[in-house]
Design a protein around this motif. Structure first.
Motif, PDB file in Angstrom:
ATOM      1  N   LEU A  89      20.914  58.445  73.384  1.00 35.83           N
ATOM      2  CA  LEU A  89      21.375  58.735  72.031  1.00 35.83           C
ATOM      3  C   LEU A  89      22.864  58.436  71.935  1.00 35.83           C
ATOM      4  CD1 LEU A  89      20.123  60.212  69.411  1.00 35.83           C
ATOM      5  CD2 LEU A  89      21.484  62.152  70.172  1.00 35.83           C
ATOM      6  N   ASP A  90      23.273  57.755  70.871  1.00 31.48           N
ATOM      7  CA  ASP A  90      24.682  57.460  70.649  1.00 31.48           C
ATOM      8  C   ASP A  90      25.250  58.498  69.688  1.00 31.48           C
ATOM      9  OD1 ASP A  90      27.184  56.435  70.281  1.00 31.48           O
ATOM     10  OD2 ASP A  90      26.529  54.437  69.628  1.00 31.48           O
ATOM     11  N   HIS A 128      25.729  57.316  57.543  1.00 27.90           N
ATOM     12  CA  HIS A 128      25.091  56.323  56.668  1.00 27.90           C
ATOM     13  C   HIS A 128      25.927  55.059  56.540  1.00 27.90           C
ATOM     14  CE1 HIS A 128      21.663  58.706  55.063  1.00 27.90           C
ATOM     15  NE2 HIS A 128      22.421  59.722  55.447  1.00 27.90           N
ATOM     16  N   ALA A 129      27.214  55.121  56.899  1.00 25.18           N
ATOM     17  CA  ALA A 129      28.044  53.914  56.858  1.00 25.18           C
ATOM     18  C   ALA A 129      27.698  52.978  58.013  1.00 25.18           C
ATOM     19  CB  ALA A 129      29.518  54.292  56.913  1.00 25.18           C
ATOM     20  N   ARG A 130      27.173  53.533  59.105  1.00 19.34           N
ATOM     21  CA  ARG A 130      26.822  52.727  60.291  1.00 19.34           C
ATOM     22  C   ARG A 130      25.353  52.355  60.319  1.00 19.34           C
ATOM     23  NH1 ARG A 130      29.842  53.565  65.367  1.00 19.34           N
ATOM     24  NH2 ARG A 130      27.803  53.607  66.383  1.00 19.34           N
ATOM     25  N   LEU A 131      24.518  53.156  59.661  1.00 14.48           N
ATOM     26  CA  LEU A 131      23.070  53.027  59.821  1.00 14.48           C
ATOM     27  C   LEU A 131      22.390  52.649  58.510  1.00 14.48           C
ATOM     28  CD1 LEU A 131      22.560  56.333  61.859  1.00 14.48           C
ATOM     29  CD2 LEU A 131      22.736  54.018  62.804  1.00 14.48           C
ATOM     30  N   LEU A 141      15.617  58.242  61.075  1.00 12.80           N
ATOM     31  CA  LEU A 141      15.165  58.352  62.461  1.00 12.80           C
ATOM     32  C   LEU A 141      16.228  59.037  63.321  1.00 12.80           C
ATOM     33  CD1 LEU A 141      13.016  57.749  64.559  1.00 12.80           C
ATOM     34  CD2 LEU A 141      14.012  55.456  64.838  1.00 12.80           C
ATOM     35  N   ALA A 142      17.491  58.731  63.088  1.00 12.87           N
ATOM     36  CA  ALA A 142      18.573  59.373  63.855  1.00 12.87           C
ATOM     37  C   ALA A 142      18.592  60.878  63.585  1.00 12.87           C
ATOM     38  CB  ALA A 142      19.915  58.755  63.478  1.00 12.87           C
ATOM     39  N   ARG A 143      18.362  61.274  62.347  1.00  9.91           N
ATOM     40  CA  ARG A 143      18.333  62.705  62.024  1.00  9.91           C
ATOM     41  C   ARG A 143      17.148  63.393  62.702  1.00  9.91           C
ATOM     42  NH1 ARG A 143      16.491  62.926  56.927  1.00  9.91           N
ATOM     43  NH2 ARG A 143      14.666  64.170  57.499  1.00  9.91           N
ATOM     44  N   TRP A 144      15.980  62.770  62.640  1.00 13.48           N
ATOM     45  CA  TRP A 144      14.807  63.340  63.298  1.00 13.48           C
ATOM     46  C   TRP A 144      15.064  63.529  64.792  1.00 13.48           C
ATOM     47  CZ3 TRP A 144      10.596  59.629  60.934  1.00 13.48           C
ATOM     48  CH2 TRP A 144      10.325  60.020  59.620  1.00 13.48           C
ATOM     49  N   ARG A 145      15.638  62.516  65.409  1.00 14.87           N
ATOM     50  CA  ARG A 145      15.886  62.599  66.851  1.00 14.87           C
ATOM     51  C   ARG A 145      16.864  63.714  67.181  1.00 14.87           C
ATOM     52  NH1 ARG A 145      16.241  56.024  67.873  1.00 14.87           N
ATOM     53  NH2 ARG A 145      14.005  55.710  68.295  1.00 14.87           N
ATOM     54  N   PRO A 204      19.617  65.208  48.528  1.00 20.22           N
ATOM     55  CA  PRO A 204      19.679  63.742  48.570  1.00 20.22           C
ATOM     56  C   PRO A 204      19.818  63.266  50.014  1.00 20.22           C
ATOM     57  CG  PRO A 204      21.754  64.673  47.787  1.00 20.22           C
ATOM     58  CD  PRO A 204      20.785  65.804  47.866  1.00 20.22           C
ATOM     59  N   ALA A 205      19.508  62.008  50.251  1.00 20.42           N
ATOM     60  CA  ALA A 205      19.462  61.475  51.616  1.00 20.42           C
ATOM     61  C   ALA A 205      20.767  61.681  52.365  1.00 20.42           C
ATOM     62  CB  ALA A 205      19.093  59.994  51.571  1.00 20.42           C
ATOM     63  N   GLU A 206      21.911  61.492  51.702  1.00 21.57           N
ATOM     64  CA  GLU A 206      23.194  61.582  52.396  1.00 21.57           C
ATOM     65  C   GLU A 206      23.558  63.010  52.789  1.00 21.57           C
ATOM     66  OE1 GLU A 206      23.947  61.621  47.944  1.00 21.57           O
ATOM     67  OE2 GLU A 206      22.713  60.469  49.369  1.00 21.57           O
ATOM     68  N   ARG A 207      22.885  64.027  52.225  1.00 17.06           N
ATOM     69  CA  ARG A 207      23.180  65.413  52.580  1.00 17.06           C
ATOM     70  C   ARG A 207      22.147  66.002  53.539  1.00 17.06           C
ATOM     71  NH1 ARG A 207      23.799  69.435  48.161  1.00 17.06           N
ATOM     72  NH2 ARG A 207      24.523  70.647  49.941  1.00 17.06           N
ATOM     73  N   ARG A 208      21.160  65.245  53.904  1.00 18.53           N
ATOM     74  CA  ARG A 208      20.162  65.725  54.866  1.00 18.53           C
ATOM     75  C   ARG A 208      20.741  65.642  56.267  1.00 18.53           C
ATOM     76  NH1 ARG A 208      14.139  64.104  52.633  1.00 18.53           N
ATOM     77  NH2 ARG A 208      14.509  64.874  50.502  1.00 18.53           N
ATOM     78  N   ARG A 209      20.507  66.677  57.063  1.00 19.25           N
ATOM     79  CA  ARG A 209      21.153  66.741  58.379  1.00 19.25           C
ATOM     80  C   ARG A 209      20.374  67.656  59.321  1.00 19.25           C
ATOM     81  NH1 ARG A 209      22.955  69.991  53.807  1.00 19.25           N
ATOM     82  NH2 ARG A 209      23.956  71.888  54.539  1.00 19.25           N
ATOM     83  N   SER A 210      20.799  67.609  60.576  1.00 25.13           N
ATOM     84  CA  SER A 210      20.303  68.545  61.590  1.00 25.13           C
ATOM     85  C   SER A 210      21.262  69.721  61.615  1.00 25.13           C
ATOM     86  CB  SER A 210      20.252  67.870  62.959  1.00 25.13           C
ATOM     87  OG  SER A 210      19.503  66.676  62.897  1.00 25.13           O
ATOM     88  N   ARG A 211      20.717  70.930  61.618  1.00 23.40           N
ATOM     89  CA  ARG A 211      21.583  72.109  61.488  1.00 23.40           C
ATOM     90  C   ARG A 211      21.273  73.151  62.556  1.00 23.40           C
ATOM     91  NH1 ARG A 211      23.480  75.752  56.359  1.00 23.40           N
ATOM     92  NH2 ARG A 211      25.075  74.142  56.372  1.00 23.40           N
ATOM     93  N   ILE A 212      22.360  73.785  63.066  1.00 22.38           N
ATOM     94  CA  ILE A 212      22.261  74.944  63.957  1.00 22.38           C
ATOM     95  C   ILE A 212      23.016  76.078  63.269  1.00 22.38           C
ATOM     96  CG2 ILE A 212      22.368  75.617  66.392  1.00 22.38           C
ATOM     97  CD1 ILE A 212      23.900  72.843  66.724  1.00 22.38           C
ATOM     98  N   GLU A 213      22.386  77.227  63.147  1.00 23.95           N
ATOM     99  CA  GLU A 213      23.027  78.370  62.509  1.00 23.95           C
ATOM    100  C   GLU A 213      22.978  79.567  63.446  1.00 23.95           C
ATOM    101  OE1 GLU A 213      21.395  77.403  57.969  1.00 23.95           O
ATOM    102  OE2 GLU A 213      20.312  78.774  59.288  1.00 23.95           O
TER     103      GLU A 213
END
Length: 444
Positions: free
Chosen positions: A51-52, A162-165, A172-176, A287-296
């Motif tokens: 993973l990068d 999203h600027a790189r991908l 897919l990067a978010r899922w991973r 929206p797509a740009e605000r979807r993320r992986s989160r730890i709380e």
């Protein structure tokens, strides 16, 4: 050597799942020998995701802040909340604060209140608290101030860049990343004091909660013979592969009971959840740009009463449970010196497991049983498996004449794991930025 873990889903977003080819829905792992002189990892293989981390932006926020206060007069929580939210909205903030009684139930009428400020920023918190002080006569509490901090939730968000991908690459990067967070999280012992605190996951609101590692299937006969009744509990039961479960990417992962003062939650965040009046819950897709992986990680005073609120010292009362919580947080002024970076070690802690090589292999392939456990329940389940294996080997050794002589090998609290240093550094920097942001907080 490279191996892959397929990503599992229960209720994925139909539009997202359609755009990502099935053969790419996996996480590749680089399996390589470790150059180590430590007995606990010598001769073992490291499991590291391919993973990068440069593909992600990492931020930290206060998802919400809860403060308690007592008014001289009797008021309705709904009326106070309506006026406060209108005041915040007029100033350009989201008017989404929630006000309840000490039991955290809706429709409260009385003197004692708990105010939850969602999306807490220094400016929003200062404005909300100034409004309360200006319009209501607040009593000075046992902490020496009219407002006491009774809860906080610190969140770390990892956004695909999203600027790189491309869009499907970002999904897919978010899922991973969402899978990696739950697969590599180190469950600190302070978070698990009862069975209700054990790691578990839930696919959607209303679905049953499932524990990550269960005890329904019996352990191997050898473990039963050597460990006795203890073999049927954790960690002994972890020796059976059927007791391990794989969380889905779109599930929510929990450590710590809902009623516990401390709780950790991980999720693939694709929607904002909000609680309306009278406890009605809703979800707004992001929206797509605000979807993320989160730890709380949440710290909250539980079992509050009106008497306890008037005398409490805020989150300082959790000091016995976790000295690493910025347990100096009692009043709002303590937020200026809160060291959120200290939470990284106790809660935002990730590991890279190590496993022995497969029997008969030249050292390139991992032990098949341990890899299968890791593919299901991740580092947590593998750590239980290795701990149970260690116990079995130790009892077997002690039953031999040679085993009674000399010191027995020990397995430390981190087991055979190595720290995930690269991920730690990204999270640490985000938490440090959060601390510096709150140093500019103007205490009302």
């Amino acid at each position: 050597m490279r191996l892959s873990v397929p990503l599992a889903f229960k209720f994925p977003d139909p539009d997202e799942i359609r755009c990502v080819p099935q053969h790419t829905r996996k996480i590749d792992y680089v399996v390589r020998p470790i150059a180590s002189q430590q007995p606990i990892t010598r001769g073992r293989l490291l499991l590291q995701p391919d993973l990068d981390l440069a593909d992600y932006t990492v931020t930290a926020v206060l998802d919400w802040l809860e403060v308690g206060f007592v008014t001289e007069g009797r008021h309705q929580a709904q009326n106070i909340a309506t006026k406060l939210n209108d005041h915040l909205a007029a100033a350009g903030h989201r008017g989404d604060c929630q006000l309840r009684g000490v039991e955290r139930k809706w429709g409260h009428v009385g003197h004692c209140f708990l105010l939850r400020i969602n999306d807490a920023t220094p400016a929003k918190v200062a404005l909300a608290c100034r409004h309360l002080a200006a319009h209501y006569q607040l009593r000075v509490l046992g902490c020496g101030a009219p407002l006491v901090v009774t809860g906080v939730e610190v969140a770390v968000d990892l956004y695909p860049d999203h600027a790189r991908l491309e869009p499907e690459e970002a999904t897919l990067a978010r899922w991973r990343m969402s899978d990696i967070l739950s697969r590599h999280i180190r469950v600190h012992p302070r978070l698990v004091t009862t069975d209700d605190d054990l790691p578990r996951f839930k696919d959607e609101e209303g679905s049953p909660v499932r524990k990550l590692v269960i005890t329904s299937q019996p352990p191997p006969v050898r473990a039963q013979r050597l460990l006795g009744p203890a073999a049927f509990k954790l960690p002994g039961a972890a020796l059976t592969l059927g007791n391990h479960r794989q969380p889905t990417v779109d599930s929510t992962f929990y450590v710590g009971a809902e009623a516990s003062p401390l709780m950790l939650r991980l999720q693939d965040k694709t929607a904002d959840s909000h609680e309306r009046r009278h406890g009605q819950k809703g979800r707004t897709p992001l929206p797509a740009e605000r979807r993320r992986s989160r730890i709380e990680v949440r710290a909250m005073l539980t079992d509050l009463t009106e008497e306890r609120l008037a005398a409490c010292r805020g989150l300082a009362e959790l000091g016995h449970a976790d000295p690493q919580w910025a347990c100096k947080i009692t009043t709002l002024s303590d937020l200026q010196s809160a060291n959120f970076e200290a939470l990284r070690r106790g809660f935002f802690d990730f590991v890279l497991p190590t496993v022995p090589a497969s029997d008969g292999d030249e050292g390139n392939a991992p032990d098949k049983a341990q890899w299968n456990v890791f593919a299901r329940s991740g580092a947590y389940g593998l750590d239980l498996y290795q701990s149970a294996q260690h116990q079995v080997a130790l009892v077997e050794r002690l039953r031999t004449p040679e085993g009674c002589k000399g010191r027995s090998p020990r397995l430390g609290s981190k087991g055979h794991n190595r720290a995930y240093f690269e991920l730690h550094e990204r999270v640490r920097k985000a938490l440090d930025r959060l601390s510096r942001q709150w140093r500019r907080f103007e205490v009302p």
